[in-house]
Write an enzyme that holds these catalytic residues in place. Sequence first.
Site, PDB file in Angstrom:
ATOM      1  N   ARG A   1      23.887 -68.389  19.242  1.00 30.67           N
ATOM      2  CA  ARG A   1      24.155 -68.064  20.645  1.00 30.67           C
ATOM      3  C   ARG A   1      25.178 -66.936  20.712  1.00 30.67           C
ATOM      4  O   ARG A   1      26.088 -66.858  19.900  1.00 30.67           O
ATOM      5  CB  ARG A   1      24.704 -69.290  21.369  1.00 30.67           C
ATOM      6  CG  ARG A   1      23.665 -70.340  21.666  1.00 30.67           C
ATOM      7  CD  ARG A   1      24.240 -71.469  22.490  1.00 30.67           C
ATOM      8  NE  ARG A   1      25.164 -72.276  21.732  1.00 30.67           N
ATOM      9  CZ  ARG A   1      26.469 -72.194  21.789  1.00 30.67           C
ATOM     10  NH1 ARG A   1      27.057 -71.312  22.595  1.00 30.67           N
ATOM     11  NH2 ARG A   1      27.232 -72.962  21.058  1.00 30.67           N
TER      12      ARG A   1
ATOM     13  N   TYR B   1      16.471 -65.990  19.861  1.00 32.10           N
ATOM     14  CA  TYR B   1      16.978 -67.168  19.155  1.00 32.10           C
ATOM     15  C   TYR B   1      17.472 -68.293  20.070  1.00 32.10           C
ATOM     16  O   TYR B   1      18.255 -68.049  20.995  1.00 32.10           O
ATOM     17  CB  TYR B   1      18.143 -66.762  18.245  1.00 32.10           C
ATOM     18  CG  TYR B   1      18.368 -67.770  17.149  1.00 32.10           C
ATOM     19  CD1 TYR B   1      17.649 -67.679  15.963  1.00 32.10           C
ATOM     20  CD2 TYR B   1      19.235 -68.827  17.305  1.00 32.10           C
ATOM     21  CE1 TYR B   1      17.813 -68.624  14.957  1.00 32.10           C
ATOM     22  CE2 TYR B   1      19.415 -69.776  16.310  1.00 32.10           C
ATOM     23  CZ  TYR B   1      18.697 -69.665  15.142  1.00 32.10           C
ATOM     24  OH  TYR B   1      18.858 -70.592  14.148  1.00 32.10           O
TER      25      TYR B   1
ATOM     26  N   LYS C   1      20.373 -74.452  27.163  1.00 30.82           N
ATOM     27  CA  LYS C   1      21.762 -74.198  27.550  1.00 30.82           C
ATOM     28  C   LYS C   1      21.834 -73.516  28.920  1.00 30.82           C
ATOM     29  O   LYS C   1      22.718 -73.795  29.719  1.00 30.82           O
ATOM     30  CB  LYS C   1      22.453 -73.325  26.511  1.00 30.82           C
ATOM     31  CG  LYS C   1      22.408 -73.909  25.106  1.00 30.82           C
ATOM     32  CD  LYS C   1      23.065 -75.247  25.057  1.00 30.82           C
ATOM     33  CE  LYS C   1      23.094 -75.797  23.638  1.00 30.82           C
ATOM     34  NZ  LYS C   1      23.715 -77.102  23.564  1.00 30.82           N
TER      35      LYS C   1
ATOM     36  N   HIS D   1      27.114 -81.650  27.997  1.00 32.91           N
ATOM     37  CA  HIS D   1      26.711 -81.377  26.614  1.00 32.91           C
ATOM     38  C   HIS D   1      26.903 -82.662  25.806  1.00 32.91           C
ATOM     39  O   HIS D   1      27.867 -82.794  25.060  1.00 32.91           O
ATOM     40  CB  HIS D   1      27.605 -80.246  26.100  1.00 32.91           C
ATOM     41  CG  HIS D   1      27.164 -79.646  24.807  1.00 32.91           C
ATOM     42  ND1 HIS D   1      28.037 -78.996  23.969  1.00 32.91           N
ATOM     43  CD2 HIS D   1      25.951 -79.569  24.208  1.00 32.91           C
ATOM     44  CE1 HIS D   1      27.384 -78.541  22.921  1.00 32.91           C
ATOM     45  NE2 HIS D   1      26.127 -78.885  23.033  1.00 32.91           N
TER      46      HIS D   1
ATOM     47  N   SER E   1      29.250 -77.901  19.548  1.00 34.13           N
ATOM     48  CA  SER E   1      28.033 -77.637  18.771  1.00 34.13           C
ATOM     49  C   SER E   1      28.257 -77.854  17.271  1.00 34.13           C
ATOM     50  O   SER E   1      29.317 -77.499  16.750  1.00 34.13           O
ATOM     51  CB  SER E   1      27.591 -76.192  18.990  1.00 34.13           C
ATOM     52  OG  SER E   1      27.519 -75.927  20.361  1.00 34.13           O
TER      53      SER E   1
ATOM     54  N   CYS F   1      28.707 -80.528  15.454  1.00 34.60           N
ATOM     55  CA  CYS F   1      29.743 -81.502  15.039  1.00 34.60           C
ATOM     56  C   CYS F   1      29.133 -82.884  14.833  1.00 34.60           C
ATOM     57  O   CYS F   1      29.831 -83.894  14.927  1.00 34.60           O
ATOM     58  CB  CYS F   1      30.843 -81.597  16.084  1.00 34.60           C
ATOM     59  SG  CYS F   1      31.982 -80.218  16.051  1.00 34.60           S
TER      60      CYS F   1
ATOM     61  N   LYS G   1      26.272 -84.343  16.496  1.00 34.14           N
ATOM     62  CA  LYS G   1      25.659 -85.089  17.617  1.00 34.14           C
ATOM     63  C   LYS G   1      24.305 -85.661  17.197  1.00 34.14           C
ATOM     64  O   LYS G   1      23.991 -86.796  17.504  1.00 34.14           O
ATOM     65  CB  LYS G   1      25.461 -84.177  18.842  1.00 34.14           C
ATOM     66  CG  LYS G   1      26.760 -83.805  19.521  1.00 34.14           C
ATOM     67  CD  LYS G   1      26.669 -83.763  21.057  1.00 34.14           C
ATOM     68  CE  LYS G   1      25.695 -82.745  21.587  1.00 34.14           C
ATOM     69  NZ  LYS G   1      26.144 -81.379  21.307  1.00 34.14           N
TER      70      LYS G   1
ATOM     71  N   ASP H   1      21.629 -83.802  22.690  1.00 35.15           N
ATOM     72  CA  ASP H   1      22.383 -82.592  23.044  1.00 35.15           C
ATOM     73  C   ASP H   1      22.842 -82.538  24.501  1.00 35.15           C
ATOM     74  O   ASP H   1      23.916 -82.038  24.774  1.00 35.15           O
ATOM     75  CB  ASP H   1      21.529 -81.356  22.735  1.00 35.15           C
ATOM     76  CG  ASP H   1      22.345 -80.067  22.695  1.00 35.15           C
ATOM     77  OD1 ASP H   1      23.487 -80.108  22.204  1.00 35.15           O
ATOM     78  OD2 ASP H   1      21.856 -79.028  23.169  1.00 35.15           O
TER      79      ASP H   1
ATOM     80  N   ARG I   1      17.742 -73.966  12.041  1.00 38.90           N
ATOM     81  CA  ARG I   1      17.387 -75.025  12.989  1.00 38.90           C
ATOM     82  C   ARG I   1      16.005 -75.599  12.728  1.00 38.90           C
ATOM     83  O   ARG I   1      15.143 -74.950  12.151  1.00 38.90           O
ATOM     84  CB  ARG I   1      17.392 -74.451  14.411  1.00 38.90           C
ATOM     85  CG  ARG I   1      18.741 -73.942  14.885  1.00 38.90           C
ATOM     86  CD  ARG I   1      19.647 -75.078  15.245  1.00 38.90           C
ATOM     87  NE  ARG I   1      20.958 -74.627  15.679  1.00 38.90           N
ATOM     88  CZ  ARG I   1      21.644 -75.201  16.671  1.00 38.90           C
ATOM     89  NH1 ARG I   1      21.158 -76.224  17.325  1.00 38.90           N
ATOM     90  NH2 ARG I   1      22.854 -74.764  16.977  1.00 38.90           N
TER      91      ARG I   1
HETATM   92  C1  OXD Z   1      24.422 -75.648  20.589  1.00 36.08           C
HETATM   93  C2  OXD Z   1      23.031 -76.135  20.442  1.00 36.08           C
HETATM   94  O1  OXD Z   1      24.736 -74.538  20.185  1.00 36.08           O
HETATM   95  O2  OXD Z   1      22.781 -77.290  20.770  1.00 36.08           O
HETATM   96  O3  OXD Z   1      25.234 -76.416  21.133  1.00 36.08           O
HETATM   97  O4  OXD Z   1      22.156 -75.368  20.024  1.00 36.08           O
HETATM   98 MN    MN Z   2      24.412 -78.197  21.847  1.00 33.66          MN
END
Ligand code: OXD
Ligand code: MN
Length: 625
Positions: free
Chosen positions: A90, A233, A242, A262, A284, A286, A288, A309, A401
């Site tokens: 991002r 991307y 997002k 989030h 992001s 971490c 999830k 997410d 990803r």
């Molecule tokens: C982020 C994602 O960057 O979920 O938080 O892709």
């Molecule tokens: Mn995310």
Amino acid sequence: MTTDVTHETQDVQDTPELSGTPTTNPALLDWVRRTARLTQPDRVVWCDGSQEEFDRLTAQMVATGTLIPLNPSKRPGSFLARSAPGDVARVERRTFIASRRREDAGPTNNWREPDALREELDGVFTGSMRGRTMYVVPFSMGPVGGPLSLLGVQVTDSPYAVVSMRTMTRMGSEALAAITEGTAWVPGVHSVGMPLVDDLGRTRPDVAWPCNDLKHVAHFPETREIWSFGSGYGGNALLGKKCLALRIASAVAREEGWLAEHMLLVKVTSPQQRVFHLAAAFPSACGKTNLAMMRPALPGWRVETIGDDIAWMRPGPDGRLRAINPEAGFFGVAPGTGWSTNPTAMEMLREDVIFTNVALTDDGDVWWEGMTEEPPAHLTDWRGNPWTPDSPTPAAHPNARFTVAATRCPSLAAEFDDPEGVPVDAILFGGRRRTTAPLVAQAGDWSQGVFAGASISSERTAAAEGAVGELRHDPFAMLPFTGYHVGDHLSHWLSMRDRVEHLPAVFSVNWFRRGEDGRFLWPGFGENARVLEWICGRLEGTAAARHTPAGLVPAPGALDVDGLDVSPADLAELLSVDAAAWLAEADQLERFFAPFGAKLPAEVRDHLALLRYRLDPPTGGDLSV
Ligand code: OXD
Ligand code: MN
């Protein structure tokens, strides 16, 4: 110019009025027509979300080199995409929030004046799809027609974005049918920004991953629009995620009195068959997805996945906060996902997956750091170069990803598709912290919980551009995702007290604390179930806690560490609240909050003062009276 006219396909020059479209919604037709005039694609294709469409687009991308089909006996129905090396995450520096008044975007967003931004976007989007096809992608975030759902339409010149949107949202004819005249929907314009024909009519060949060095990810929360240019991307290109589900939806949620956050969402069942729903916000990359798919190491406990997410949470008629996962798939970070850390995800990734920027094995399968303990002897890395374990760079990009349908997830909860959502019992806030933050602490009440959310900080990861490892404040893990002033976001959270009768309890967690020797003090992953057990015990009123200045932590003996290789000294450190470190934290928070100015809610300011007071009570007085 190829002209493939079917009921879903129009040649733009020949049929500017776009007759024979699968919708009669005049507002939608008008917007598609205006966007096509601006971006000047060769063709417009209305997407129906069918398997036939997916097969056609993936075959086309295989032919152009955008997708590499994986070995069907190893990874059936799956593909590898390699992005351009400059388009891997991002782009927060180029993410904009446009609002009439600068103070409505706040100090943590890149503000733009709407008219000026529109002019800039008009410039870059003019002719940006020349020589390409413009796909019209109708989608719903949340079950189509659900009371907590929102509709959107993305136009894009990226077939990769189309097939990814099909996985990540409820995309296609059903969503289009729901967008009837007068129905609200969020428009999103996306272009990779690499036209194949220039102003003078000269053509250039396409490349496997078209993009542009200049990027814009622009949001207009006041008019509910998204414009994204230059990147193919992830969150830059899959506009439902997002851009819509967080930046635009957070602004809508503020107006309408709900929360777009989030957060992962899980259903936890205790050995006594008590069910709890937890939502958890982490910055992001971490963990999830790992928490959302956890296999509890404690016998009898079960964690089922609803989302990994994003959670949309609205006050329900039952006086509870009811949450859905608005997405339909997982766009997860591959590195670090392995049989020992997240076996559920590994099972989920067996087939029908699009991988991006992972390594390719010699037998046509994928690999990334952390998938197996031993790396293969030879690979092709994410840039397409030969790789061996001696290579100096990782085989997969750290933000590589996977994109996979939620229905592929073996731990998916039956409630995943429930349009009414699930009642949230607890909210967890966390970050990646080597020091200071204890393993778990419960906030005394909602307002202290809001302070805990406002205080999240975490070491940077590769999910966004920037120096990995650096500590950054990330309130509610929403720093790059709140579509309005961060201070108003805190006030909005506080205001939920007036809207929800039975508010969730709030906890802070940190799985990542390390000892002085750099070793992780807590094993994490499935063992985090021990922390969930304590949290559920708190909800039921059965787990003991002791007060600290940072909240309530497990009382001695209250956290089950039986059979764990965690020494009493490590456990004490994990649950300790060091006054000097927390005073330094309070100073940092004060500096971080300073630019919020008058928008910093007084209650948050008071909690900061209270924290300092508890850490360093004034001496000389008798505090017991
Ligand atoms: C982020 C994602 O960057 O979920 O938080 O892709
Ligand atoms: Mn995310």
